[in-house]
Design an enzyme around this catalytic site. Structure first.
Site, PDB file in Angstrom:
ATOM      1  N   ASP A 185     -48.069 -11.961  66.948  1.00 43.49           N
ATOM      2  CA  ASP A 185     -46.843 -11.437  67.333  1.00 43.49           C
ATOM      3  C   ASP A 185     -47.183  -9.823  67.872  1.00 43.49           C
ATOM      4  O   ASP A 185     -48.550  -9.385  67.518  1.00 43.49           O
ATOM      5  CB  ASP A 185     -45.650 -10.958  66.189  1.00 43.49           C
ATOM      6  CG  ASP A 185     -46.373 -10.669  65.001  1.00 43.49           C
ATOM      7  OD1 ASP A 185     -47.507 -10.503  64.821  1.00 43.49           O
ATOM      8  OD2 ASP A 185     -45.908 -10.906  63.529  1.00 43.49           O
ATOM      9  N   ASN A 202     -39.662 -12.042  52.281  1.00 39.03           N
ATOM     10  CA  ASN A 202     -38.542 -12.737  52.759  1.00 39.03           C
ATOM     11  C   ASN A 202     -38.754 -14.009  53.529  1.00 39.03           C
ATOM     12  O   ASN A 202     -37.762 -14.653  53.866  1.00 39.03           O
ATOM     13  CB  ASN A 202     -37.571 -12.032  53.675  1.00 39.03           C
ATOM     14  CG  ASN A 202     -38.141 -11.521  55.057  1.00 39.03           C
ATOM     15  OD1 ASN A 202     -39.312 -12.130  55.385  1.00 39.03           O
ATOM     16  ND2 ASN A 202     -37.558 -10.927  55.975  1.00 39.03           N
ATOM     17  N   HIS A 258     -40.284 -14.543  56.214  1.00 43.42           N
ATOM     18  CA  HIS A 258     -40.724 -14.563  57.600  1.00 43.42           C
ATOM     19  C   HIS A 258     -42.162 -14.949  57.768  1.00 43.42           C
ATOM     20  O   HIS A 258     -42.958 -14.929  57.092  1.00 43.42           O
ATOM     21  CB  HIS A 258     -40.306 -13.417  58.383  1.00 43.42           C
ATOM     22  CG  HIS A 258     -41.403 -12.265  58.158  1.00 43.42           C
ATOM     23  ND1 HIS A 258     -40.976 -10.806  58.095  1.00 43.42           N
ATOM     24  CD2 HIS A 258     -42.545 -12.034  57.690  1.00 43.42           C
ATOM     25  CE1 HIS A 258     -41.807 -10.039  58.063  1.00 43.42           C
ATOM     26  NE2 HIS A 258     -42.994 -10.759  57.637  1.00 43.42           N
ATOM     27  N   GLU A 268     -37.495 -13.892  61.473  1.00 40.61           N
ATOM     28  CA  GLU A 268     -36.790 -13.554  60.363  1.00 40.61           C
ATOM     29  C   GLU A 268     -35.734 -14.596  59.918  1.00 40.61           C
ATOM     30  O   GLU A 268     -35.652 -15.357  60.505  1.00 40.61           O
ATOM     31  CB  GLU A 268     -36.174 -12.206  60.659  1.00 40.61           C
ATOM     32  CG  GLU A 268     -37.283 -11.023  61.219  1.00 40.61           C
ATOM     33  CD  GLU A 268     -37.934 -10.290  60.089  1.00 40.61           C
ATOM     34  OE1 GLU A 268     -37.886 -10.633  58.721  1.00 40.61           O
ATOM     35  OE2 GLU A 268     -38.874  -9.617  60.394  1.00 40.61           O
TER      36      GLU A 268
HETATM   37  P1  PGA Z   1     -48.803  -8.583  54.994  1.00 39.65           P
HETATM   38  O1  PGA Z   1     -47.429  -8.975  55.793  1.00 39.65           O
HETATM   39  O2  PGA Z   1     -49.868  -9.249  55.115  1.00 39.65           O
HETATM   40  O3  PGA Z   1     -48.821  -6.898  55.313  1.00 39.65           O
HETATM   41  O4  PGA Z   1     -48.376  -8.612  53.735  1.00 39.65           O
HETATM   42  C1  PGA Z   1     -47.428 -10.460  56.085  1.00 39.65           C
HETATM   43  C2  PGA Z   1     -46.072 -10.583  56.686  1.00 39.65           C
HETATM   44  O5  PGA Z   1     -45.284  -9.640  56.705  1.00 39.65           O
HETATM   45  O6  PGA Z   1     -46.079 -11.608  57.416  1.00 39.65           O
END
Ligand code: PGA
Length: 231
Positions: A67, A128, A130, A135
């Site tokens: 992304d 959450n 995602h 999302e």
């Molecule tokens: P993080 O993020 O590795 O910083 O926990 C993961 C995500 O939100 O996909």
């Protein structure tokens, strides 16, 4: 889904690096799908070590980012392009032309297909559930697409910018189908904050309110997590 439960973050990073090294050694021109965030930092450090020890060669690899904010300049230190360069690419022998950026969602999926598909896709997971910027919602969007950032994501990411106003309001993310077409998926989850989302993946149903649950329908997923992230 294969589950590798590790004692801690360090062990997770080593396990994940072994999987990526094996992939690249077996197929030097692998198409990698790589992710930003805190979770993969240890993995990238391990890959850099392996590269410095002559155990891995990125010269023929292509990497597609999961992304990217939009719009954002690639040299903005908050862009995911910049993140990948700082944390992996500039330390190994991958050429800049082999990590194109996501600025046109339609072209991105076409490019992945033209390259023969993503061989191995790395994913972190949001609290959450995602994956990328897919999302929770009523529906999951299949192709790579532009998406607005939720208010909570803007607030969460404001810490990386001078002010909340500077946080880009949109992002391009690989879609759910783009991710599901990857030949192999490595999903990493570390820490108690990820436990709820991980437990939903291990339950029976696929729920768009926890997008990562779709991975249950993928034939080759390895979930690598530490003890805090799984029962
Ligand atoms: P993080 O993020 O590795 O910083 O926990 C993961 C995500 O939100 O996909």
């Amino acid at each position: 889904m294969k589950i590798i439960k590790c004692k801690n973050y360090e062990e997770m990073s080593v396990k994940a690096a072994e999987i990526f090294a094996q992939q690249i050694n077996e197929k030097p021109d692998s198409v990698l799908g790589l992710a930003t965030g805190s979770t993969p930092l240890g993995l990238y450090a391990e890959l850099i070590k392996m590269y410095n020890d002559g155990k891995i060669d990125f010269s023929k690899c292509v990497s597609l980012n999961l992304d990217e904010y939009s719009p954002i300049a690639y040299d903005n230190d908050q862009s995911y392009h910049y993140f990948m360069n700082e944390n992996l690419f500039k330390h190994v022998n991958i050429s800049e032309s082999n990590f194109p950026s996501e600025d046109d969602p339609k072209a991105y999926d076409a490019l992945a297909e033209e390259l023969g598909g993503i061989d191995i896709q790395l994913l972190g997971i949001g609290e959450n559930g995602h994956i990328g910027f897919n999302e929770p919602g009523d529906v999951l969007i299949a192709p790579t697409h532009m998406t607005g950032l939720t208010e909570s994501t803007i607030k969460a990411n404001a810490r990386f910018f001078e002010s909340e106003d500077d946080v880009p309001k949109a992002a391009i993310t690989m879609g759910i189908a783009t991710i599901m077409k990857a030949k192999k998926v490595v999903l990493m989850a570390s820490g108690a904050k990820k436990r709820d989302a991980v437990m939903k993946i291990l339950a029976d149903n696929i729920d768009p309110q926890c997008p990562a649950t779709i991975l249950k329908a993928h034939p080759d997923v390895i979930l690598i997590c530490d003890e805090e992230a799984i029962d």
